[in-house]
Design a protein around this motif. Sequence first.
Motif, PDB file in Angstrom:
ATOM      1  N   LYS A   1      14.044 -28.938   7.740  1.00  0.00           N
ATOM      2  CA  LYS A   1      15.215 -28.089   7.994  1.00  0.00           C
ATOM      3  C   LYS A   1      15.224 -26.879   7.065  1.00  0.00           C
ATOM      4  CE  LYS A   1      19.565 -27.247   9.387  1.00  0.00           C
ATOM      5  NZ  LYS A   1      19.974 -26.895  10.762  1.00  0.00           N
ATOM      6  N   LEU A   2      14.782 -27.051   5.808  1.00  0.00           N
ATOM      7  CA  LEU A   2      14.751 -25.952   4.856  1.00  0.00           C
ATOM      8  C   LEU A   2      13.788 -24.849   5.285  1.00  0.00           C
ATOM      9  CD1 LEU A   2      14.743 -27.879   1.451  1.00  0.00           C
ATOM     10  CD2 LEU A   2      16.661 -26.657   2.494  1.00  0.00           C
ATOM     11  N   LEU A   3      12.754 -25.215   6.065  1.00  0.00           N
ATOM     12  CA  LEU A   3      11.744 -24.248   6.475  1.00  0.00           C
ATOM     13  C   LEU A   3      12.046 -23.594   7.821  1.00  0.00           C
ATOM     14  CD1 LEU A   3       8.609 -26.379   5.505  1.00  0.00           C
ATOM     15  CD2 LEU A   3       9.393 -24.314   4.331  1.00  0.00           C
ATOM     16  N   VAL A   4      13.001 -24.172   8.578  1.00  0.00           N
ATOM     17  CA  VAL A   4      13.257 -23.696   9.935  1.00  0.00           C
ATOM     18  C   VAL A   4      13.686 -22.242   9.959  1.00  0.00           C
ATOM     19  CG1 VAL A   4      14.843 -23.913  11.888  1.00  0.00           C
ATOM     20  CG2 VAL A   4      13.711 -25.934  10.989  1.00  0.00           C
ATOM     21  N   GLY A   5      14.534 -21.815   9.032  1.00  0.00           N
ATOM     22  CA  GLY A   5      15.044 -20.459   9.069  1.00  0.00           C
ATOM     23  C   GLY A   5      14.000 -19.397   8.779  1.00  0.00           C
ATOM     24  N   SER A   6      12.968 -19.744   7.990  1.00  0.00           N
ATOM     25  CA  SER A   6      11.968 -18.748   7.595  1.00  0.00           C
ATOM     26  C   SER A   6      10.674 -18.831   8.396  1.00  0.00           C
ATOM     27  CB  SER A   6      11.641 -18.923   6.100  1.00  0.00           C
ATOM     28  OG  SER A   6      11.167 -20.232   5.842  1.00  0.00           O
ATOM     29  N   VAL A   7      10.483 -19.916   9.136  1.00  0.00           N
ATOM     30  CA  VAL A   7       9.241 -20.108   9.903  1.00  0.00           C
ATOM     31  C   VAL A   7       9.600 -20.415  11.352  1.00  0.00           C
ATOM     32  CG1 VAL A   7       7.088 -21.404  10.074  1.00  0.00           C
ATOM     33  CG2 VAL A   7       8.145 -21.049   7.832  1.00  0.00           C
TER      34      VAL A   7
ATOM     35  N   ASP B   1       4.056 -17.050   4.460  1.00  0.00           N
ATOM     36  CA  ASP B   1       3.363 -16.917   3.182  1.00  0.00           C
ATOM     37  C   ASP B   1       2.778 -18.256   2.744  1.00  0.00           C
ATOM     38  OD1 ASP B   1       5.409 -18.460   1.720  1.00  0.00           O
ATOM     39  OD2 ASP B   1       6.674 -16.696   1.965  1.00  0.00           O
ATOM     40  N   MET B   2       1.927 -18.202   1.730  1.00  0.00           N
ATOM     41  CA  MET B   2       1.190 -19.380   1.283  1.00  0.00           C
ATOM     42  C   MET B   2       2.133 -20.493   0.798  1.00  0.00           C
ATOM     43  SD  MET B   2      -1.696 -20.843   1.027  1.00  0.00           S
ATOM     44  CE  MET B   2      -2.742 -19.422   1.377  1.00  0.00           C
ATOM     45  N   LYS B   3       3.220 -20.121   0.143  1.00  0.00           N
ATOM     46  CA  LYS B   3       4.153 -21.126  -0.358  1.00  0.00           C
ATOM     47  C   LYS B   3       4.738 -21.951   0.787  1.00  0.00           C
ATOM     48  CE  LYS B   3       8.404 -21.641  -3.074  1.00  0.00           C
ATOM     49  NZ  LYS B   3       9.481 -20.936  -3.827  1.00  0.00           N
ATOM     50  N   ALA B   4       5.155 -21.276   1.867  1.00  0.00           N
ATOM     51  CA  ALA B   4       5.707 -21.985   3.026  1.00  0.00           C
ATOM     52  C   ALA B   4       4.646 -22.836   3.696  1.00  0.00           C
ATOM     53  CB  ALA B   4       6.296 -20.991   4.021  1.00  0.00           C
ATOM     54  N   MET B   5       3.409 -22.339   3.762  1.00  0.00           N
ATOM     55  CA  MET B   5       2.330 -23.096   4.394  1.00  0.00           C
ATOM     56  C   MET B   5       2.032 -24.373   3.615  1.00  0.00           C
ATOM     57  SD  MET B   5      -0.280 -20.034   5.535  1.00  0.00           S
ATOM     58  CE  MET B   5      -1.497 -21.193   6.148  1.00  0.00           C
TER      59      MET B   5
END
Length: 350
Positions: free
Chosen positions: A23-29, A210-214
């Motif tokens: 859920k934390l990643l949904v908004g940015s990815v 970005d690499m951090k999200a990946m």
Amino acid sequence: MHKGVICALLAAALFGASTPFAKLLVGSVPPLVLAGMLYLGSGLGLLAWLGLRSLRSSNDLDRPAGLTAPDLPWLAGAILAGGVAGPVLLLAGLALTPASSASLLLNMEGVLTSMLAWFVFKENFDRRIFIGMLFIVVAGVVLSWEQVPALGAPTGALAIVGACLCWAIDNNLTRKVSASDAVQIACAKGLVAGAVNLGIARALGFGLPDMKAMLGAAAVGFSGYGLSLVMFVVALRHLGSARTGAYFSTAPFVGAAISLLMLAETPTPGFWLAAGLMGAGIWLHLTERHEHEHVHAPLFHAHTHVHDEHHRHEHDFDWEDAAPHSHPHHHAPIRHTHAHYPDIHHRHEH
């Protein structure tokens, strides 16, 4: 506690914990990109596991039975439903639904898994199991109904239920190959589903984050999808689809608890009502016992086993009877009575 139950609960805990982190990643990815990264992280992590395992052991008898040609159609269908369609629907639903409610809605996977197992794949069930599933269904309805005033239609809830249906199909198809190497099965699902989802995302013009999200998505995918799926396949082998799905229904409670603490969401009265109903349904499944006289028909297959009451065959090679090992073997007909689940040796009619 039965090995299958332990594996199902571990699978549930790992997957449940992954929901609020996703859920934390949904908004940015974008959902399609995130689905691909989650599964690719799972597949690559398990591929490394397979590589390390092959280096540690040169004896084929120590290794789980690998996938065979007849397994491939079942596995392909499971990957298409659960690895491609399911994650996209889930992540689209998460974008419209509070993570705590989404976590509880994921209990519908167990319900739909059981319905398909009972009425399509003819797995046995009794009144206690059926009543437990009714509690979980009502809880899902409560959560969906709460969204109507805010959204006009429970779009997010419907997307999550659609994901659960995809995974229910996946679970029942995977049961067909669950005697084979669980790590190999989960690795294949992760690599294929990840590559397909990322390929579609790229074709639609979505770029990589970005690499951090990946790296974050890969870590969530390896634990919440990869390791969880390995445990789930082992549970399918020992419990069958419906009961594994029922135990796996504990996953949303893990996710909901983490969501409330980590994302500072406020639970509604409907949330607590749904949690109580789902808890009652899961309790009915956890306390079920199935025992009767049954007959084992002749069977020839391969899987990791020890020499117990179901494995009394002779070997044409040297092996200590107490050690787990894997090889093709025959089962002679036998009639006996004991408590059992619809595992790979107990798929008889009732």
